[in-house]
Design a protein around this motif. Structure first.
Motif, PDB file in Angstrom:
ATOM      1  N   ALA A 150       0.848  -1.192   0.000  1.00 27.23           N
ATOM      2  CA  ALA A 150       0.000   0.000   0.000  1.00 27.23           C
ATOM      3  C   ALA A 150       0.883   1.242   0.000  1.00 27.23           C
ATOM      4  O   ALA A 150       1.780   1.374   0.844  1.00 27.23           O
ATOM      5  CB  ALA A 150      -0.897  -0.001   1.229  1.00 27.23           C
ATOM      6  N   TYR A 151       0.641   2.130  -0.934  1.00 27.25           N
ATOM      7  CA  TYR A 151       1.412   3.373  -1.043  1.00 27.25           C
ATOM      8  C   TYR A 151       0.599   4.502  -0.428  1.00 27.25           C
ATOM      9  O   TYR A 151      -0.528   4.795  -0.876  1.00 27.25           O
ATOM     10  CB  TYR A 151       1.740   3.651  -2.512  1.00 27.25           C
ATOM     11  N   VAL A 152       1.149   5.106   0.633  1.00 29.10           N
ATOM     12  CA  VAL A 152       0.396   6.053   1.457  1.00 29.10           C
ATOM     13  C   VAL A 152       1.240   7.290   1.748  1.00 29.10           C
ATOM     14  O   VAL A 152       2.456   7.304   1.520  1.00 29.10           O
ATOM     15  CB  VAL A 152      -0.050   5.397   2.783  1.00 29.10           C
ATOM     16  N   ALA A 158      -0.217   4.357   7.035  1.00 25.91           N
ATOM     17  CA  ALA A 158       0.473   3.082   6.871  1.00 25.91           C
ATOM     18  C   ALA A 158       0.079   2.119   7.982  1.00 25.91           C
ATOM     19  O   ALA A 158      -0.209   0.934   7.736  1.00 25.91           O
ATOM     20  CB  ALA A 158       1.989   3.299   6.872  1.00 25.91           C
ATOM     21  N   GLU A 159       0.034   2.630   9.189  1.00 21.96           N
ATOM     22  CA  GLU A 159      -0.339   1.781  10.320  1.00 21.96           C
ATOM     23  C   GLU A 159      -1.778   1.296  10.183  1.00 21.96           C
ATOM     24  O   GLU A 159      -2.092   0.134  10.476  1.00 21.96           O
ATOM     25  CB  GLU A 159      -0.170   2.563  11.625  1.00 21.96           C
ATOM     26  N   GLY A 165      -4.841  -5.122   7.091  1.00 16.79           N
ATOM     27  CA  GLY A 165      -4.260  -6.346   6.562  1.00 16.79           C
ATOM     28  C   GLY A 165      -4.274  -7.461   7.582  1.00 16.79           C
ATOM     29  O   GLY A 165      -4.651  -8.603   7.269  1.00 16.79           O
ATOM     30  N   ALA A 166      -3.882  -7.152   8.817  1.00 17.19           N
ATOM     31  CA  ALA A 166      -3.886  -8.165   9.874  1.00 17.19           C
ATOM     32  C   ALA A 166      -5.293  -8.684  10.127  1.00 17.19           C
ATOM     33  O   ALA A 166      -5.506  -9.884  10.336  1.00 17.19           O
ATOM     34  CB  ALA A 166      -3.300  -7.575  11.158  1.00 17.19           C
ATOM     35  N   ARG A 167      -6.247  -7.776  10.089  1.00 21.05           N
ATOM     36  CA  ARG A 167      -7.632  -8.175  10.338  1.00 21.05           C
ATOM     37  C   ARG A 167      -8.190  -9.044   9.205  1.00 21.05           C
ATOM     38  O   ARG A 167      -8.964  -9.978   9.455  1.00 21.05           O
ATOM     39  CB  ARG A 167      -8.482  -6.915  10.499  1.00 21.05           C
ATOM     40  N   VAL A 172       0.082  -7.169   4.248  1.00 19.61           N
ATOM     41  CA  VAL A 172       0.178  -5.787   3.775  1.00 19.61           C
ATOM     42  C   VAL A 172       1.526  -5.190   4.148  1.00 19.61           C
ATOM     43  O   VAL A 172       1.917  -5.192   5.322  1.00 19.61           O
ATOM     44  CB  VAL A 172      -0.953  -4.916   4.359  1.00 19.61           C
ATOM     45  N   ARG A 173       2.200  -4.684   3.136  1.00 18.95           N
ATOM     46  CA  ARG A 173       3.426  -3.926   3.335  1.00 18.95           C
ATOM     47  C   ARG A 173       3.161  -2.499   2.893  1.00 18.95           C
ATOM     48  O   ARG A 173       2.337  -2.269   2.010  1.00 18.95           O
ATOM     49  CB  ARG A 173       4.557  -4.558   2.531  1.00 18.95           C
ATOM     50  N   THR A 174       3.812  -1.546   3.506  1.00 16.88           N
ATOM     51  CA  THR A 174       3.524  -0.154   3.182  1.00 16.88           C
ATOM     52  C   THR A 174       4.764   0.548   2.647  1.00 16.88           C
ATOM     53  O   THR A 174       5.897   0.189   2.971  1.00 16.88           O
ATOM     54  CB  THR A 174       2.990   0.596   4.418  1.00 16.88           C
TER      55      THR A 174
END
Length: 275
Positions: A150-152, A158-159, A165-167, A172-174
């Motif tokens: 994810a580009y933020v 990002a958090e 993603g965890a949910r 997910v990587r940012t």
């Protein structure tokens, strides 16, 4: 069962909504002459009163911003899909008076990609981190077997995306928005940002890119979508998502087995052509 049935889309602002065009086209194609579909300007403060005023002629509601979370406390039940992103865009009013919420954006996005032959990818990228981005992650949880980047623009965003993603069970990587052009190496890129945000990235699209799903639909094509097509990549737009999520809404609200996708898309294209 009432002789006439009603449905509508609620939100604020709502004048731009294509939902009436899509749903009315479905009713016409299905011969549902006693069905109507309207739009109502409703904000969060006015939502409880509107919902309480619904009578037995109402079959369902579509919800857009800012109501997708505000509607949840007013419902009797929501689907697991809606619960996964804490967002309801569809309410079905059952014959026994219950209000049941669902989210058709997520399976609609998956269905739109499947229609274009994208059923599984080994990685993906998401541009943006708003409400649509969480729905994109939920859709990717069904079709992406590897990491999603994810580009933020901020660490807070990002958090938030890593939390989604965890949910949702997505790796997910940012990455910082300054490096958003790196997203284009992924086989699937989903752009969830407001109009104009990705325009500067159009010049960075490589030759022979993968698939771009840009959730905007007006004006269309976006500079990014146009550049993507010119370089040979597959492009889906916001109308693809709108039509596929509306197909699922029509099926849930009316009980028909298969809504008329082609008729709904044609109506949407005609409406956008004159705006």
């Amino acid at each position: 069962m009432p002789a006439t049935r009603r449905a509508a889309v609620l939100g604020s602002p709502i004048a731009h909504s294509l939902s009436p065009v899509l749903h009315r086209a479905a009713y016409a194609a299905l011969g549902l002459d006693t069905w109507s579909y309207d739009r109502f300007e409703v904000d969060e403060a006015g939502l409880p009163g509107f919902v309480e005023g619904l009578d037995e002629s109402w079959a369902g509601l579509s919800l857009t911003m800012p109501l997708k979370r505000a509607i949840i406390p007013l419902l009797d039940a929501i689907s697991d899909t809606a619960a996964s992103v804490e967002a309801v865009n569809t309410v079905v009013l059952t014959d026994d008076g219950r209000r049941v919420g669902d989210n058709t954006d997520i399976p609609g996005l998956v269905a739109a990609l499947r229609e274009r032959g994208v059923e599984k990818v080994d990685s993906a990228a998401v541009l943006g981190a708003g409400a649509t981005a969480s729905s994109a992650l939920a859709a990717l949880s069904r079709i992406c077997t590897g990491p999603v980047t994810a580009y933020v623009r901020s660490e807070a965003r990002a958090e938030e995306m890593r939390g989604w993603g965890a949910r949702l069970g997505v790796d997910v990587r940012t990455a910082d928005w300054a490096h958003a052009d790196r997203a284009f190496a992924a086989p699937l890129v989903i752009a969830t940002t407001p109009a104009g945000t990705t325009d500067a990235l159009a010049a960075e699209v490589p030759d022979a890119p993968g698939t771009l799903f840009d959730v905007l639909y007006h004006p269309w094509p976006t500079p990014l979508a146009a550049a993507w097509s010119e370089r040979g990549g597959a492009v889906l737009g916001g109308l693809d998502l709108l039509v596929h999520q509306a197909v699922l809404q029509v099926e849930q609200m009316t009980g028909v087995a298969e809504a008329p996708l082609a008729a709904m898309r044609a109506a949407g294209e005609r409406a956008l052509a004159v705006t």
